[in-house]
Design a protein around this motif. Structure first.
Motif, PDB file in Angstrom:
ATOM      1  N   PRO A 182       0.811  -1.226   0.000  1.00 36.31           N
ATOM      2  CA  PRO A 182       0.000   0.000   0.000  1.00 36.31           C
ATOM      3  C   PRO A 182       0.843   1.275   0.000  1.00 36.31           C
ATOM      4  N   LEU A 183       2.116   1.177   0.346  1.00 34.62           N
ATOM      5  CA  LEU A 183       2.965   2.364   0.388  1.00 34.62           C
ATOM      6  C   LEU A 183       3.528   2.719  -0.978  1.00 34.62           C
ATOM      7  N   GLN A 184       3.527   1.748  -1.880  1.00 34.94           N
ATOM      8  CA  GLN A 184       4.063   2.022  -3.207  1.00 34.94           C
ATOM      9  C   GLN A 184       3.124   2.967  -3.943  1.00 34.94           C
ATOM     10  N   TYR A 185       3.667   3.960  -4.578  1.00 35.23           N
ATOM     11  CA  TYR A 185       2.929   4.959  -5.352  1.00 35.23           C
ATOM     12  C   TYR A 185       1.996   5.804  -4.475  1.00 35.23           C
ATOM     13  N   GLN A 186       2.278   5.893  -3.194  1.00 33.11           N
ATOM     14  CA  GLN A 186       1.447   6.712  -2.316  1.00 33.11           C
ATOM     15  C   GLN A 186       1.564   8.189  -2.687  1.00 33.11           C
ATOM     16  N   PHE A 187       2.755   8.610  -3.058  1.00 30.89           N
ATOM     17  CA  PHE A 187       2.961   9.993  -3.454  1.00 30.89           C
ATOM     18  C   PHE A 187       3.372  10.029  -4.924  1.00 30.89           C
ATOM     19  N   THR A 188       2.469  10.459  -5.746  1.00 29.23           N
ATOM     20  CA  THR A 188       2.725  10.596  -7.159  1.00 29.23           C
ATOM     21  C   THR A 188       2.634  12.073  -7.492  1.00 29.23           C
ATOM     22  N   PRO A 189       3.725  12.690  -7.933  1.00 27.69           N
ATOM     23  CA  PRO A 189       3.685  14.129  -8.199  1.00 27.69           C
ATOM     24  C   PRO A 189       2.573  14.514  -9.183  1.00 27.69           C
ATOM     25  N   ASN A 190       1.882  15.576  -8.851  1.00 28.35           N
ATOM     26  CA  ASN A 190       0.806  16.097  -9.680  1.00 28.35           C
ATOM     27  C   ASN A 190       1.019  17.580  -9.907  1.00 28.35           C
ATOM     28  N   LEU A 191       0.630  18.028 -11.077  1.00 27.68           N
ATOM     29  CA  LEU A 191       0.720  19.443 -11.406  1.00 27.68           C
ATOM     30  C   LEU A 191      -0.624  20.087 -11.085  1.00 27.68           C
ATOM     31  N   ILE A 192      -0.592  21.105 -10.249  1.00 27.99           N
ATOM     32  CA  ILE A 192      -1.801  21.826  -9.857  1.00 27.99           C
ATOM     33  C   ILE A 192      -1.678  23.246 -10.389  1.00 27.99           C
ATOM     34  N   GLU A 193      -2.693  23.700 -11.097  1.00 25.64           N
ATOM     35  CA  GLU A 193      -2.715  25.091 -11.562  1.00 25.64           C
ATOM     36  C   GLU A 193      -3.692  25.857 -10.683  1.00 25.64           C
ATOM     37  N   THR A 194      -3.236  26.983 -10.179  1.00 23.87           N
ATOM     38  CA  THR A 194      -4.074  27.795  -9.304  1.00 23.87           C
ATOM     39  C   THR A 194      -3.940  29.261  -9.703  1.00 23.87           C
ATOM     40  N   PRO A 195      -5.017  30.029  -9.595  1.00 22.53           N
ATOM     41  CA  PRO A 195      -4.934  31.455  -9.940  1.00 22.53           C
ATOM     42  C   PRO A 195      -4.024  32.214  -8.965  1.00 22.53           C
ATOM     43  N   ILE A 196      -3.289  33.159  -9.489  1.00 25.65           N
ATOM     44  CA  ILE A 196      -2.382  33.962  -8.660  1.00 25.65           C
ATOM     45  C   ILE A 196      -3.144  34.673  -7.544  1.00 25.65           C
ATOM     46  N   HIS A 197      -4.339  35.181  -7.852  1.00 21.80           N
ATOM     47  CA  HIS A 197      -5.089  35.953  -6.848  1.00 21.80           C
ATOM     48  C   HIS A 197      -5.571  35.098  -5.676  1.00 21.80           C
ATOM     49  N   SER A 198      -5.539  33.764  -5.808  1.00 16.34           N
ATOM     50  CA  SER A 198      -5.980  32.912  -4.705  1.00 16.34           C
ATOM     51  C   SER A 198      -4.842  32.567  -3.743  1.00 16.34           C
ATOM     52  N   LEU A 199      -3.633  33.005  -4.057  1.00 11.45           N
ATOM     53  CA  LEU A 199      -2.472  32.708  -3.216  1.00 11.45           C
ATOM     54  C   LEU A 199      -2.112  33.895  -2.328  1.00 11.45           C
ATOM     55  N   HIS A 200      -1.667  33.576  -1.118  1.00 10.92           N
ATOM     56  CA  HIS A 200      -1.189  34.587  -0.167  1.00 10.92           C
ATOM     57  C   HIS A 200       0.214  34.152   0.241  1.00 10.92           C
ATOM     58  N   LEU A 201       1.220  34.882  -0.254  1.00 11.10           N
ATOM     59  CA  LEU A 201       2.606  34.533   0.038  1.00 11.10           C
ATOM     60  C   LEU A 201       3.120  35.343   1.217  1.00 11.10           C
ATOM     61  N   HIS A 202       3.750  34.640   2.155  1.00 11.25           N
ATOM     62  CA  HIS A 202       4.309  35.272   3.352  1.00 11.25           C
ATOM     63  C   HIS A 202       5.793  34.951   3.395  1.00 11.25           C
ATOM     64  N   SER A 220       1.657  27.241 -11.740  1.00 14.13           N
ATOM     65  CA  SER A 220       1.682  25.776 -11.822  1.00 14.13           C
ATOM     66  C   SER A 220       2.560  25.266 -10.695  1.00 14.13           C
ATOM     67  N   LEU A 221       1.977  24.447  -9.828  1.00 16.33           N
ATOM     68  CA  LEU A 221       2.675  23.920  -8.658  1.00 16.33           C
ATOM     69  C   LEU A 221       2.798  22.412  -8.759  1.00 16.33           C
ATOM     70  N   LEU A 222       3.961  21.889  -8.412  1.00 16.46           N
ATOM     71  CA  LEU A 222       4.177  20.451  -8.359  1.00 16.46           C
ATOM     72  C   LEU A 222       3.915  20.020  -6.920  1.00 16.46           C
ATOM     73  N   SER A 223       2.898  19.185  -6.756  1.00 19.56           N
ATOM     74  CA  SER A 223       2.463  18.731  -5.440  1.00 19.56           C
ATOM     75  C   SER A 223       2.748  17.236  -5.305  1.00 19.56           C
ATOM     76  N   PRO A 224       3.050  16.757  -4.082  1.00 14.10           N
ATOM     77  CA  PRO A 224       3.348  15.331  -3.924  1.00 14.10           C
ATOM     78  C   PRO A 224       2.130  14.425  -4.121  1.00 14.10           C
ATOM     79  N   CYS A 225       0.934  14.979  -4.084  1.00 15.47           N
ATOM     80  CA  CYS A 225      -0.263  14.171  -4.306  1.00 15.47           C
ATOM     81  C   CYS A 225      -1.336  15.035  -4.959  1.00 15.47           C
ATOM     82  N   GLY A 226      -2.327  14.378  -5.550  1.00 13.99           N
ATOM     83  CA  GLY A 226      -3.378  15.087  -6.267  1.00 13.99           C
ATOM     84  C   GLY A 226      -4.375  15.750  -5.332  1.00 13.99           C
ATOM     85  N   GLY A 227      -5.279  16.505  -5.915  1.00 11.88           N
ATOM     86  CA  GLY A 227      -6.297  17.186  -5.134  1.00 11.88           C
ATOM     87  C   GLY A 227      -5.965  18.646  -4.947  1.00 11.88           C
ATOM     88  N   SER A 228      -6.858  19.342  -4.266  1.00 14.02           N
ATOM     89  CA  SER A 228      -6.638  20.772  -4.041  1.00 14.02           C
ATOM     90  C   SER A 228      -5.703  20.994  -2.860  1.00 14.02           C
TER      91      SER A 228
END
Length: 145
Positions: A10-30, A122-130
């Motif tokens: 069950p641990l194999q392929y638990q984290f598969t990189p996914n590309l997430i696209e998000t609008p700039i205005h929805s991000l808050h960088l600190h 475009s963000l590379l995330s370790p798993c899919g979803g928001s």
């Protein structure tokens, strides 16, 4: 581990990189701008005059291609809630940076591309979803494959 055991693990392929696209205005960088000395490192009988942790919230207009390959920490939603509650309590007079900085993070993402024309990141995330939140802690760490 035998090949058959590895294939059904069950641990194999638990984290598969996914590309997430998000609008700039929805991000808050600190960004951390200063971290002061602890009381034990200050001169005798001296007191800290400001909050020891200072962060700056970057405006959306500063999210440019300079962040390509940067590693961002995704703030945990509970830390974001405390951070925003602290701001409401101070009537916008200043958010408690420590709520974001000292809380655990939900994970890390890598900026693959900033498309200024489409206003998307475009963000590379370790798993899919928001993403758990749109609040990110940024620094000087970059990741190159």
């Amino acid at each position: 581990i035998s090949p058959t055991t590895a294939a059904t693990s069950p641990l194999q392929y638990q984290f598969t990189p996914n590309l997430i696209e998000t609008p700039i205005h929805s991000l808050h960088l600190h960004k951390l701008t200063s971290l002061s000395l602890t009381a034990s490192l200050l001169p005798v009988s001296s007191k800290q005059s400001t909050d020891p942790i200072q962060i700056t919230t970057l405006p959306s207009s500063e999210i440019t291609s300079k962040f390509q390959h940067s590693v961002w920490a995704v703030c945990h939603p509970s830390a974001v809630e405390k951070f925003e509650r602290a701001d409401a309590a101070s009537n916008g007079g200043g958010k408690k940076a420590r709520e974001l900085f000292l809380a655990g993070v939900a994970g890390f993402v890598v900026v693959e591309k900033v498309d200024a024309e489409r206003e998307m990141v475009s963000l590379l995330s370790p798993c899919g979803g928001s993403l758990p939140s749109g609040h990110m802690l940024v620094g000087d760490v970059a990741w190159m494959e």
